[in-house]
Enzyme design. Sequence first.
Site, PDB file in Angstrom:
ATOM      1  N   SER A 138       3.268   8.612  -3.828  1.00  0.00           N
ATOM      2  CA  SER A 138       2.583   7.934  -4.951  1.00  0.00           C
ATOM      3  C   SER A 138       1.483   8.865  -5.453  1.00  0.00           C
ATOM      4  O   SER A 138       1.001   9.729  -4.692  1.00  0.00           O
ATOM      5  CB  SER A 138       1.936   6.638  -4.446  1.00  0.00           C
ATOM      6  OG  SER A 138       1.019   6.132  -5.393  1.00  0.00           O
ATOM      7  N   TYR A 148      -3.210   2.818   2.280  1.00  0.00           N
ATOM      8  CA  TYR A 148      -2.075   3.091   1.390  1.00  0.00           C
ATOM      9  C   TYR A 148      -2.121   4.538   0.888  1.00  0.00           C
ATOM     10  O   TYR A 148      -1.176   5.297   1.046  1.00  0.00           O
ATOM     11  CB  TYR A 148      -2.059   2.124   0.197  1.00  0.00           C
ATOM     12  CG  TYR A 148      -0.849   2.333  -0.686  1.00  0.00           C
ATOM     13  CD1 TYR A 148       0.349   1.707  -0.392  1.00  0.00           C
ATOM     14  CD2 TYR A 148      -0.891   3.184  -1.789  1.00  0.00           C
ATOM     15  CE1 TYR A 148       1.479   1.919  -1.175  1.00  0.00           C
ATOM     16  CE2 TYR A 148       0.226   3.404  -2.573  1.00  0.00           C
ATOM     17  CZ  TYR A 148       1.404   2.761  -2.265  1.00  0.00           C
ATOM     18  OH  TYR A 148       2.523   2.976  -3.040  1.00  0.00           O
TER      19      TYR A 148
END
Length: 257
Positions: A138, A148
């Site tokens: 990401s 994350y």
Amino acid sequence: MTTALITGSTAGIGAAFARRLAAQGHNLVLVARDTKRLGEQATELHDRHGIEAEVLAADLATEGGIAAVEQRLGDRTHPVDLLVNNAGFGNKGRYLEVSMADELTMLKVHVEAVLRLTSAATSSMRERGRGGVINVASVAAFLPRGTYGASKAWVVQFTQGAAKDLAGSGVRLMALCPGFVRTEFHERAGMGTDNIPGWMWLDADKLVAAALADLARGRTVSIPDPRYKALMGVVKLTPRGLLGGVSSRTGRKYGPQ
Ligand SMILES: NC(=O)c1ccc[n+]([C@@H]2O[C@H](COP(=O)([O-])OP(=O)(O)OC[C@H]3O[C@@H](n4cnc5c(N)ncnc54)[C@H](OP(=O)(O)O)[C@@H]3O)[C@@H](O)[C@H]2O)c1
């Protein structure tokens, strides 16, 4: 005919990989937890494109689930030519707002599963002298954003390092770094998306087409959109402390996942 194994194949980015690869004539091994959805996807792709679609129900947050996919990737009689490590999820909330159990589950799926499945796939690909792995990270990998972002930063660093170590073996590895993509991701995590400007959203099918083109070009990191390439260029030039502040203010509710 070649075979691609896609984790998290039933929704979002994984489903876009499955559609595109099936349309190109690749056989598929579809991996996710929801058995019914997997069966429906396999039937649909087989009927539409005439390819073989195998289903493998596995929870990559569990030892048994990771081991089952490792075993399939290690099967030399039915080799996998392309692995897409795509399964992933978000947790709503900042550091200390997310339970330790959820943080550890994220590391299991985003880090341990990616490490073990990449290793199982590439050791057999190296013997054959060809193959590819796409690890879905990401743009959050380039921002200080809790577990994350940290887990996706690991995916990028690991993939680049492994790609270097396997250079010349015929096996290609690439980390894919999308920005916001319209999928089930945000709803599953209970994250609101109303504050995300329209221009920031990417289309999963276009993203996948660009990612596969980048893999064919031999890229080891792919940020497949000019908007996000420009944004990440700015991020690289921004002092780390300032970046942390902006990232934290933007919050985990709306920030790039
Ligand atoms: N959407 C975005 O804005 C965005 C941006 C950057 C990066 N990403 C990354 O892209 C990847 C795909 O995300 P997405 O947006 O396509 O999400 P999504 O639409 O929510 O799809 C997630 C897929 O992963 C599967 N999955 C989830 N947990 C799993 C587990 N424990 N074991 C096996 N399969 C599991 C789901 O199926 P089951 O529930 O049936 O298991 C589903 O097929 C993730 O790694 C995510 O971090 C997404």
